[in-house]
Design an enzyme around this catalytic site. Structure first.
Site, PDB file in Angstrom:
ATOM      1  N   GLU A 277       0.829  -1.212   0.000  1.00  0.00           N
ATOM      2  CA  GLU A 277       0.000   0.000   0.000  1.00  0.00           C
ATOM      3  C   GLU A 277       0.865   1.264   0.000  1.00  0.00           C
ATOM      4  OE1 GLU A 277      -3.032  -0.173  -0.601  1.00  0.00           O
ATOM      5  OE2 GLU A 277      -3.806  -2.087   0.150  1.00  0.00           O
ATOM      6  N   ARG A 281       0.653   3.700  -3.263  1.00  0.00           N
ATOM      7  CA  ARG A 281      -0.014   4.986  -3.021  1.00  0.00           C
ATOM      8  C   ARG A 281       0.979   6.117  -2.775  1.00  0.00           C
ATOM      9  NH1 ARG A 281      -5.723   3.508  -0.030  1.00  0.00           N
ATOM     10  NH2 ARG A 281      -5.669   1.287  -0.419  1.00  0.00           N
ATOM     11  N   ASP A 410      -5.143 -10.037  -8.155  1.00  0.00           N
ATOM     12  CA  ASP A 410      -5.481  -9.149  -9.285  1.00  0.00           C
ATOM     13  C   ASP A 410      -4.294  -8.458  -9.955  1.00  0.00           C
ATOM     14  OD1 ASP A 410      -5.145  -7.710  -6.922  1.00  0.00           O
ATOM     15  OD2 ASP A 410      -6.968  -6.522  -7.104  1.00  0.00           O
ATOM     16  N   GLU A 545     -12.039   0.490 -10.273  1.00  0.00           N
ATOM     17  CA  GLU A 545     -11.684  -0.411 -11.377  1.00  0.00           C
ATOM     18  C   GLU A 545     -12.551  -0.267 -12.626  1.00  0.00           C
ATOM     19  OE1 GLU A 545     -11.904  -1.334  -8.191  1.00  0.00           O
ATOM     20  OE2 GLU A 545      -9.781  -1.656  -7.755  1.00  0.00           O
ATOM     21  N   THR A 634      -0.842   0.611 -10.273  1.00  0.00           N
ATOM     22  CA  THR A 634      -2.150   0.079  -9.906  1.00  0.00           C
ATOM     23  C   THR A 634      -2.945   1.030  -9.018  1.00  0.00           C
ATOM     24  OG1 THR A 634      -3.295  -1.941  -9.201  1.00  0.00           O
ATOM     25  CG2 THR A 634      -1.414  -1.222  -7.851  1.00  0.00           C
TER      26      THR A 634
HETATM   27  C1  DMJ Z   1      -6.302   0.350  -4.965  1.00  0.00           C
HETATM   28  O1  DMJ Z   1      -5.526   0.572  -3.866  1.00  0.00           O
HETATM   29  C2  DMJ Z   1      -5.527  -0.302  -6.066  1.00  0.00           C
HETATM   30  O2  DMJ Z   1      -6.178  -0.119  -7.263  1.00  0.00           O
HETATM   31  C3  DMJ Z   1      -5.292  -1.759  -5.834  1.00  0.00           C
HETATM   32  O3  DMJ Z   1      -4.671  -2.364  -6.911  1.00  0.00           O
HETATM   33  C4  DMJ Z   1      -6.601  -2.446  -5.594  1.00  0.00           C
HETATM   34  N1  DMJ Z   1      -7.342  -1.815  -4.551  1.00  0.00           N
HETATM   35  C5  DMJ Z   1      -7.507  -0.400  -4.557  1.00  0.00           C
HETATM   36  C6  DMJ Z   1      -8.696   0.107  -5.311  1.00  0.00           C
HETATM   37  O4  DMJ Z   1      -9.786  -0.666  -5.335  1.00  0.00           O
END
Ligand code: DMJ
Length: 650
Positions: A277, A281, A410, A545, A634
């Site tokens: 995370e 982020r 994912d 998403e 992501t």
């Molecule tokens: C985000 O932190 C990122 O996209 C991660 O890959 C999946 N979860 C959240 C959003 O849903």
């Protein structure tokens, strides 16, 4: 006073109650009306009665509409500060109607081309300066929201598999009927583009207002209780939102956030953070903001946090621990296991690779490359699909036999493709693993629902198929489309479109028009509806998403239905998750439009990802974060695709 001379009133005296003086009393009048009535012919009486009945019916009809309006006023009057969720808004004032061909925001449009290069945002923010204009615009939009929301309610009750655009369109992608939204003329398109992008800016400002007032410098806003929550204590939302503000040209907000980073942010803190995370982020957000702005402050901070995360890789297997204390330089797995999540250890590569390229220090890239090499060789995959856990001691997959494209796996698939793109499409191992995995998805996880044949990605548990799909899986249409855009098989794009349609159905088939966290598809013949939602899965966390995938699909196909779908989703976020005092909240129940039940949390990815993808989806400018120059991590932080000639750090 003398009674007026009215011959038919002579009988008045028959009552014996009159005193001789003028009497216009009720009883007296009643009796003379009755006499008059008796004197009428039958036809006259019938006609009179008919008129009376008619008048009564008209009166009833207008009474009900008046009371409805009155009720509306009362409700609105009752909407006080204590009303937490913002109700559908009715405009107080309508703006001047836009004449055909007239651009309501001409100077904004003429400066539409946005810079994604270094330097400050170029567009003077006219609407920001003219608060009133902005308000009016927002009112118009919310009025539209109400209208469209109502239409949607008619068609979106659970079980009805209708999407408005497709149902009225009925054509293939890109072929739009004359009156469909896809067939707008140039002026209409520009007006829509401006209006929708401005609506996203408005949504961002609203979210930011809540964060600034009640959670400034903290991780997440709790908009309902007007407070905040800490996860790592690092200003998570503020950092996650930096590049969104830059892209949306919210200059003032950006400058305030930069000031906080310059003066307040320190990573020298005795705090446990999650490696994944923090990487996607914070490290990702700082790196992309550095690239967009050229401001070395962000690179310095990125280096600082990146180096503090490195102890996570000091494990027996070199598969990193999930948690690091960035102050003490120690790392550990969660208390209950020595496993890490596969998606987490394989979705930090874009960021660490970029950190090595920028710093010319190879250790970051080396650490994450080692993880990819090991995972590449591991036993326990099924046709390229990976299990969800990996042990930090043995380096082996654990909890084997369970395969999903949702939580815990994912972004492994996403980062295979994106590392290949980031590195200039030279690292064949990533491509091979990605292609194999997509074939594995097709072979093992792809099914169609009943009765309407929605294509979906389910899960496999020890050979047993489950028709369960997380909303998280909705990243896949976008990733497939990105692959096809980069020369991968055309059928990836076909599948992307099918899955995109399914992900949209996950929204429109819910009463709020917002997707739940998890759905189950019906597969047996004779099902009434395609999608079921279990009570525990009805929440919506403002996840990005589907919007993310809509953005990719629109960029590559230019089919406006994807923008229209996104617009509907944005309206429903505004309708059901917007908190009047500022911010947006996750909700517990997407199936109850009357009480979606706020969870009192605005996730940082709502600003970092969801709103950014909305903005990019509505923009017609393919150079606004060009997908041939940038690859999104992501968490929606754009990182540059490496120039071909540039020597790599390893
Ligand atoms: C985000 O932190 C990122 O996209 C991660 O890959 C999946 N979860 C959240 C959003 O849903």
């Amino acid at each position: 006073m003398q009674a007026p001379s009215r011959p038919d009133y002579v009988s008045v005296h028959l009552t014996g109650q009159q005193t001789g003086s003028y009497n216009n009393g009720k009883q007296w009048r009643r009796q003379s009306y009755w006499r008059k009535w008796k004197q009428l012919s039958r036809l006259q009486r019938s006609l009179f009665l008919f008129m009376l009945v008619l008048l009564f019916i008209c009166g009833l009809a207008s009474y009900s509409s008046v009371t409805k309006q009155l009720r509306g006023f009362t409700v609105r009057e009752q909407e006080t500060e204590s009303n937490i969720l913002q109700k559908p808004f009715k405009p107080h004032a309508l703006p001047e109607p836009v004449k055909q061909g007239q651009d309501p925001l001409p100077d904004q449009l003429s400066q539409r081309k946005l810079s994604n290069k270094r330097g400050p945002p170029v567009r003077p923010n006219r609407l920001q300066k003219q608060g009133n204009t902005s308000n009016i615009l927002s009112e118009v939009k919310v009025a539209d929201i109400k209208k469209e929301g109502e239409e949607e309610r008619v068609i979106s009750w659970r079980g009805a598999v209708i999407d408005t655009v497709q149902a009225t369109d009925g054509t293939k992608d890109g072929e739009n009927k004359e009156d469909s939204p896809g067939n707008r003329n140039v002026n209409q398109s520009k007006v829509l583009e401006t209006e929708r992008m401005e609506a996203v800016r408005e949504a961002f400002r609203h979210a930011w207002k809540g964060y600034k007032e009640y959670a400034w410098g903290h991780d997440e806003l709790r908009p309902v209780s007007r407070s905040y929550s800490e996860w790592f204590g690092l200003g998570l939302t503020l950092i996650d939102a930096l590049d969104t503000m830059w892209i949306l040209e919210l200059k003032q907000e950006f400058e305030e956030a930069r000031e906080w980073i310059a003066s307040e942010l320190t990573f020298n803190r005795n705090v446990d953070v999650n490696l994944f995370e923090t990487t996607i982020r914070i490290l990702g957000g700082l790196l992309s903001t550095y690239h967009l702005t050229g401001d070395s402050l962000f690179l310095d901070k990125a280096k600082d946090v990146g180096s503090r995360l490195m102890p996570a890789f000091n494990t027996q297997s070199k598969i990193p621990y999930s948690d690091v204390n960035i102050g003490k330089g120690t790392a550990h797995p969660p208390r209950w296991t020595s496993d890490s999540t596969v998606a987490e250890v394989t979705s930090i590569q874009l960021e660490f690779r970029e950190l090595s390229r920028l710093t010319q220090e190879p250790q970051y890239q080396a650490a994450v490359a080692e993880v990819m090499n090991q995972v590449h060789k591991l036993e326990g995959k099924l046709d390229g699909l990976v299990p969800m856990f990996i042990n930090t001691n043995s380096g082996q997959f654990t909890h084997q036999g369970i395969f999903t494209l949702g939580a815990r796996a994912d972004s492994y698939y996403e980062y295979l493709l994106k590392q290949w793109i980031q590195g200039g499409k030279k690292e064949d191992q990533f491509l091979e693993d990605y292609l194999q995995a997509i074939e594995g998805v097709k072979k093992n996880l792809l099914q169609k629902s009943s009765p309407n044949g929605l294509v979906f990605v389910g899960e496999l548990s020890h050979g047993q198929f489950s028709p369960k799909m997380d909303h998280l899986v909705c990243f896949l249409p976008g990733t497939l489309a990105l692959g096809a855009h980069n020369g991968l098989p055309a059928d990836h794009m076909d599948l992307a479109k099918e899955l995109m349609h399914t992900c949209y159905q996950m929204y429109v088939q819910m009463e709020t028009g917002l997707s739940p966290e998890i759905v189950h598809f019906n597969m047996h013949q004779g099902s009434i509806r395609d999608i079921d939602v279990k009570p525990a899965d009805r929440h919506n966390l403002l996840r990005p998403e589907t919007v993310e995938s809509l953005f990719y699909l629109y960029r590559f196909t230019k089919d406006r239905k994807y923008q229209d779908w996104g617009w509907k989703i944005l309206q429903n976020f505004n309708k059901y998750t917007k908190v009047s005092s500022g911010g947006y909240t996750s909700i517990n129940n997407v199936c109850d439009p009357d009480y979606p039940s706020p969870r009192d949390k605005m996730e940082s990815f709502f600003l970092g990802e969801t709103l950014k993808y909305f903005y990019l989806l509505f923009s017609e400018d393919a150079d606004l974060i060009s997908l041939d120059k940038y690859v999104f991590n992501t968490e929606a932080h754009p990182l540059p695709i490496w120039p071909p000639a540039e020597p790599q750090p390893l």
